[in-house]
Design a protein around this motif. Structure first.
Motif, PDB file in Angstrom:
ATOM      1  N   PRO A  54       0.790  -1.330   0.078  1.00  0.00           N
ATOM      2  CA  PRO A  54       0.084   0.015  -0.018  1.00  0.00           C
ATOM      3  C   PRO A  54       0.857   1.199   0.080  1.00  0.00           C
ATOM      4  O   PRO A  54       0.268   2.283  -0.450  1.00  0.00           O
ATOM      5  CB  PRO A  54      -0.948  -0.078   1.328  1.00  0.00           C
ATOM      6  N   ASP A  55       1.950   1.274   0.500  1.00  0.00           N
ATOM      7  CA  ASP A  55       2.826   2.255   0.864  1.00  0.00           C
ATOM      8  C   ASP A  55       3.287   2.950  -0.481  1.00  0.00           C
ATOM      9  O   ASP A  55       4.220   2.060  -1.445  1.00  0.00           O
ATOM     10  CB  ASP A  55       4.076   2.100   1.619  1.00  0.00           C
ATOM     11  N   PRO A  56       3.172   4.325  -1.173  1.00  0.00           N
ATOM     12  CA  PRO A  56       3.701   4.507  -2.370  1.00  0.00           C
ATOM     13  C   PRO A  56       5.291   4.514  -2.393  1.00  0.00           C
ATOM     14  O   PRO A  56       5.874   4.016  -3.517  1.00  0.00           O
ATOM     15  CB  PRO A  56       3.166   5.834  -2.557  1.00  0.00           C
ATOM     16  N   GLN A  57       6.001   4.962  -1.389  1.00  0.00           N
ATOM     17  CA  GLN A  57       7.453   4.742  -1.647  1.00  0.00           C
ATOM     18  C   GLN A  57       8.139   3.585  -1.535  1.00  0.00           C
ATOM     19  O   GLN A  57       8.942   3.076  -2.121  1.00  0.00           O
ATOM     20  CB  GLN A  57       8.090   5.559  -0.512  1.00  0.00           C
ATOM     21  N   GLU A  58       7.492   2.714  -0.924  1.00  0.00           N
ATOM     22  CA  GLU A  58       7.784   1.211  -0.993  1.00  0.00           C
ATOM     23  C   GLU A  58       7.390   0.570  -2.418  1.00  0.00           C
ATOM     24  O   GLU A  58       8.385   0.047  -2.966  1.00  0.00           O
ATOM     25  CB  GLU A  58       7.097   0.076   0.217  1.00  0.00           C
ATOM     26  N   SER A  59       6.369   1.023  -2.833  1.00  0.00           N
ATOM     27  CA  SER A  59       6.172   0.673  -4.129  1.00  0.00           C
ATOM     28  C   SER A  59       6.854   1.080  -5.318  1.00  0.00           C
ATOM     29  O   SER A  59       7.409   0.290  -6.153  1.00  0.00           O
ATOM     30  CB  SER A  59       4.366   0.809  -4.594  1.00  0.00           C
ATOM     31  N   LEU A  60       7.228   2.383  -5.129  1.00  0.00           N
ATOM     32  CA  LEU A  60       8.350   2.771  -6.069  1.00  0.00           C
ATOM     33  C   LEU A  60       9.827   2.162  -6.214  1.00  0.00           C
ATOM     34  O   LEU A  60      10.467   2.020  -7.062  1.00  0.00           O
ATOM     35  CB  LEU A  60       8.376   4.364  -6.083  1.00  0.00           C
ATOM     36  N   ALA A  61       9.969   1.881  -4.738  1.00  0.00           N
ATOM     37  CA  ALA A  61      11.445   1.149  -4.678  1.00  0.00           C
ATOM     38  C   ALA A  61      11.263  -0.021  -5.076  1.00  0.00           C
ATOM     39  O   ALA A  61      12.161  -0.560  -5.954  1.00  0.00           O
ATOM     40  CB  ALA A  61      11.655   1.058  -3.147  1.00  0.00           C
ATOM     41  N   ILE A  62      10.459  -0.789  -5.248  1.00  0.00           N
ATOM     42  CA  ILE A  62      10.275  -2.298  -5.803  1.00  0.00           C
ATOM     43  C   ILE A  62      10.114  -2.153  -7.413  1.00  0.00           C
ATOM     44  O   ILE A  62      10.919  -2.876  -8.156  1.00  0.00           O
ATOM     45  CB  ILE A  62       8.762  -3.027  -5.561  1.00  0.00           C
ATOM     46  N   ILE A  63       9.502  -1.085  -7.716  1.00  0.00           N
ATOM     47  CA  ILE A  63       9.364  -0.887  -9.366  1.00  0.00           C
ATOM     48  C   ILE A  63      10.715  -0.379  -9.860  1.00  0.00           C
ATOM     49  O   ILE A  63      10.982  -0.694 -10.791  1.00  0.00           O
ATOM     50  CB  ILE A  63       8.071   0.206  -9.678  1.00  0.00           C
ATOM     51  N   GLU A  64      11.420   0.613  -9.128  1.00  0.00           N
ATOM     52  CA  GLU A  64      12.728   1.149  -9.495  1.00  0.00           C
ATOM     53  C   GLU A  64      13.729  -0.122  -9.507  1.00  0.00           C
ATOM     54  O   GLU A  64      14.545  -0.089 -10.415  1.00  0.00           O
ATOM     55  CB  GLU A  64      13.196   2.086  -8.658  1.00  0.00           C
ATOM     56  N   ASP A  65      13.800  -1.017  -8.810  1.00  0.00           N
ATOM     57  CA  ASP A  65      14.553  -2.077  -8.566  1.00  0.00           C
ATOM     58  C   ASP A  65      14.357  -2.932  -9.897  1.00  0.00           C
ATOM     59  O   ASP A  65      15.388  -3.161 -10.663  1.00  0.00           O
ATOM     60  CB  ASP A  65      14.439  -2.936  -7.491  1.00  0.00           C
ATOM     61  N   ASN A  66      13.185  -3.105 -10.367  1.00  0.00           N
ATOM     62  CA  ASN A  66      12.854  -3.820 -11.485  1.00  0.00           C
ATOM     63  C   ASN A  66      13.353  -3.236 -12.793  1.00  0.00           C
ATOM     64  O   ASN A  66      13.989  -3.754 -13.796  1.00  0.00           O
ATOM     65  CB  ASN A  66      11.620  -4.172 -11.587  1.00  0.00           C
ATOM     66  N   VAL A  67      12.937  -1.653 -12.906  1.00  0.00           N
ATOM     67  CA  VAL A  67      13.627  -1.056 -13.989  1.00  0.00           C
ATOM     68  C   VAL A  67      15.138  -0.930 -13.839  1.00  0.00           C
ATOM     69  O   VAL A  67      15.472  -1.229 -15.274  1.00  0.00           O
ATOM     70  CB  VAL A  67      13.322   0.596 -13.589  1.00  0.00           C
ATOM     71  N   LEU A  68      15.876  -0.785 -12.919  1.00  0.00           N
ATOM     72  CA  LEU A  68      17.231  -0.817 -13.167  1.00  0.00           C
ATOM     73  C   LEU A  68      17.806  -2.307 -13.235  1.00  0.00           C
ATOM     74  O   LEU A  68      18.865  -2.429 -14.152  1.00  0.00           O
ATOM     75  CB  LEU A  68      17.879  -0.344 -11.503  1.00  0.00           C
ATOM     76  N   GLU A  69      17.449  -3.261 -12.996  1.00  0.00           N
ATOM     77  CA  GLU A  69      17.436  -4.630 -13.002  1.00  0.00           C
ATOM     78  C   GLU A  69      17.662  -4.914 -14.751  1.00  0.00           C
ATOM     79  O   GLU A  69      18.181  -5.880 -15.232  1.00  0.00           O
ATOM     80  CB  GLU A  69      16.861  -5.673 -12.617  1.00  0.00           C
ATOM     81  N   ASN A  70      16.765  -4.243 -15.372  1.00  0.00           N
ATOM     82  CA  ASN A  70      16.614  -4.260 -16.614  1.00  0.00           C
ATOM     83  C   ASN A  70      16.674  -3.104 -17.627  1.00  0.00           C
ATOM     84  O   ASN A  70      16.252  -2.943 -18.629  1.00  0.00           O
ATOM     85  CB  ASN A  70      14.911  -4.629 -17.032  1.00  0.00           C
ATOM     86  N   CYS A  71      17.968  -2.337 -17.067  1.00  0.00           N
ATOM     87  CA  CYS A  71      18.253  -1.145 -17.575  1.00  0.00           C
ATOM     88  C   CYS A  71      18.846  -1.185 -19.170  1.00  0.00           C
ATOM     89  O   CYS A  71      18.762  -0.437 -19.867  1.00  0.00           O
ATOM     90  CB  CYS A  71      19.153  -0.181 -16.892  1.00  0.00           C
ATOM     91  N   ASP A  72      19.546  -2.527 -19.309  1.00  0.00           N
ATOM     92  CA  ASP A  72      20.089  -2.763 -20.476  1.00  0.00           C
ATOM     93  C   ASP A  72      19.206  -3.435 -21.532  1.00  0.00           C
ATOM     94  O   ASP A  72      19.620  -3.950 -22.697  1.00  0.00           O
ATOM     95  CB  ASP A  72      21.376  -3.804 -20.262  1.00  0.00           C
ATOM     96  N   LYS A  73      18.041  -3.551 -21.130  1.00  0.00           N
ATOM     97  CA  LYS A  73      16.797  -4.228 -22.042  1.00  0.00           C
ATOM     98  C   LYS A  73      15.853  -3.389 -22.440  1.00  0.00           C
ATOM     99  O   LYS A  73      15.516  -2.237 -21.815  1.00  0.00           O
ATOM    100  CB  LYS A  73      16.508  -5.522 -21.373  1.00  0.00           C
ATOM    101  N   PRO A  74      15.022  -3.531 -23.378  1.00  0.00           N
ATOM    102  CA  PRO A  74      13.765  -2.706 -24.040  1.00  0.00           C
ATOM    103  C   PRO A  74      12.839  -2.909 -23.133  1.00  0.00           C
ATOM    104  O   PRO A  74      11.854  -3.745 -23.520  1.00  0.00           O
ATOM    105  CB  PRO A  74      13.612  -3.031 -25.308  1.00  0.00           C
ATOM    106  N   LEU A  75      12.773  -2.285 -21.961  1.00  0.00           N
ATOM    107  CA  LEU A  75      11.747  -2.087 -21.196  1.00  0.00           C
ATOM    108  C   LEU A  75      10.380  -1.235 -21.442  1.00  0.00           C
ATOM    109  O   LEU A  75      10.848  -0.050 -21.985  1.00  0.00           O
ATOM    110  CB  LEU A  75      12.208  -2.089 -19.839  1.00  0.00           C
ATOM    111  N   VAL A  76       9.506  -1.689 -21.330  1.00  0.00           N
ATOM    112  CA  VAL A  76       8.129  -0.844 -21.456  1.00  0.00           C
ATOM    113  C   VAL A  76       7.055  -0.855 -20.295  1.00  0.00           C
ATOM    114  O   VAL A  76       6.801  -2.123 -19.865  1.00  0.00           O
ATOM    115  CB  VAL A  76       7.412  -0.854 -22.793  1.00  0.00           C
ATOM    116  N   LEU A  77       6.901   0.148 -19.704  1.00  0.00           N
ATOM    117  CA  LEU A  77       5.883  -0.025 -18.465  1.00  0.00           C
ATOM    118  C   LEU A  77       4.482   0.119 -18.771  1.00  0.00           C
ATOM    119  O   LEU A  77       4.204   0.967 -19.802  1.00  0.00           O
ATOM    120  CB  LEU A  77       6.187   1.301 -17.365  1.00  0.00           C
TER     121      LEU A  77
END
Length: 200
Positions: free
Chosen positions: A39-62
């Motif tokens: 439910p917490d927005p900052q915790e949610s953003l941290a999880i999403i950001e981890d996924n984004v950074l883990e795939n930064c060298d791939k063609p990612l679309v949200l």
């Protein structure tokens, strides 16, 4: 390399939401990441950001729905990732503040009592979006918003005003907040399909 889809669900939903299922149905050969968010927005953003950074060298679309649309726009501002926004809740502080003191049930059976602190955390994200739009941090070519004109939760005139100021693409449909026609749109609207598979 085919695009990888990172599906971001809305407040109270889960990673196994109907939007993830629609992506899997229409794009069976594509990799889909769809995390469960707290439910917490900052915790949610941290999880999403981890996924984004883990795939930064791939063609990612949200792909983000409702509150997930908000989070997707934040990730675009921070990292330049293309994002499809479905009925994005771009003024979340106002939405959550209106529910302070009320119980809120999640799709997994959990529940919380919405607090003023919770609302303030969403206002912090809301301010980040407002500041980013004013600072020109949105590449309108990389953002496509799908708007349900019968949305019973959001003030869509306000949402469209924010999106227009950001320079985002907007497509309107005669549907509700849940955007229950999403799978049909994926299968029939070439503009949406082209954005998802052609971004980058």
């Amino acid at each position: 390399m085919k695009n990888i889809f990172l599906n971001i669900h809305g407040f109270g939903s889960s990673g196994s939401n109907s939007k993830a299922a629609a992506l899997a149905q229409v794009f069976p050969d594509y990799n889909i990441i769809s995390p469960d968010l707290p439910p917490d927005p900052q915790e949610s953003l941290a999880i999403i950001e981890d996924n984004v950074l883990e795939n930064c060298d791939k063609p990612l679309v949200l792909q983000g729905s409702s509150m997930g649309g908000l989070y997707s726009l934040v990730m675009h501002m921070r990292h330049g990732v293309p994002a499809l926004l479905i009925n994005p809740a771009l003024a979340p502080g106002d939405l959550i503040a209106a529910k302070v003191g009320e119980p809120y049930e999640f799709s997994n059976g959990d529940s919380i009592i919405v607090s003023e602190e919770h609302a303030e955390r969403f206002f912090t994200v809301q301010r980040e979006v407002e500041d980013g739009v004013m600072a020109g941090m949105v590449d309108g070519r990389q953002i496509l918003a799908l708007i349900g004109e019968q949305d019973e939760l959001l003030d869509q005139n306000r949402m469209k005003d924010i999106l227009r100021r950001a320079g985002a693409g907007i497509i309107s449909y005669d549907t509700d907040h849940r955007f229950s026609i999403f799978e049909e749109v994926l299968g029939s609207d070439g503009r949406v399909r082209d954005f998802l598979v052609g971004a980058h």
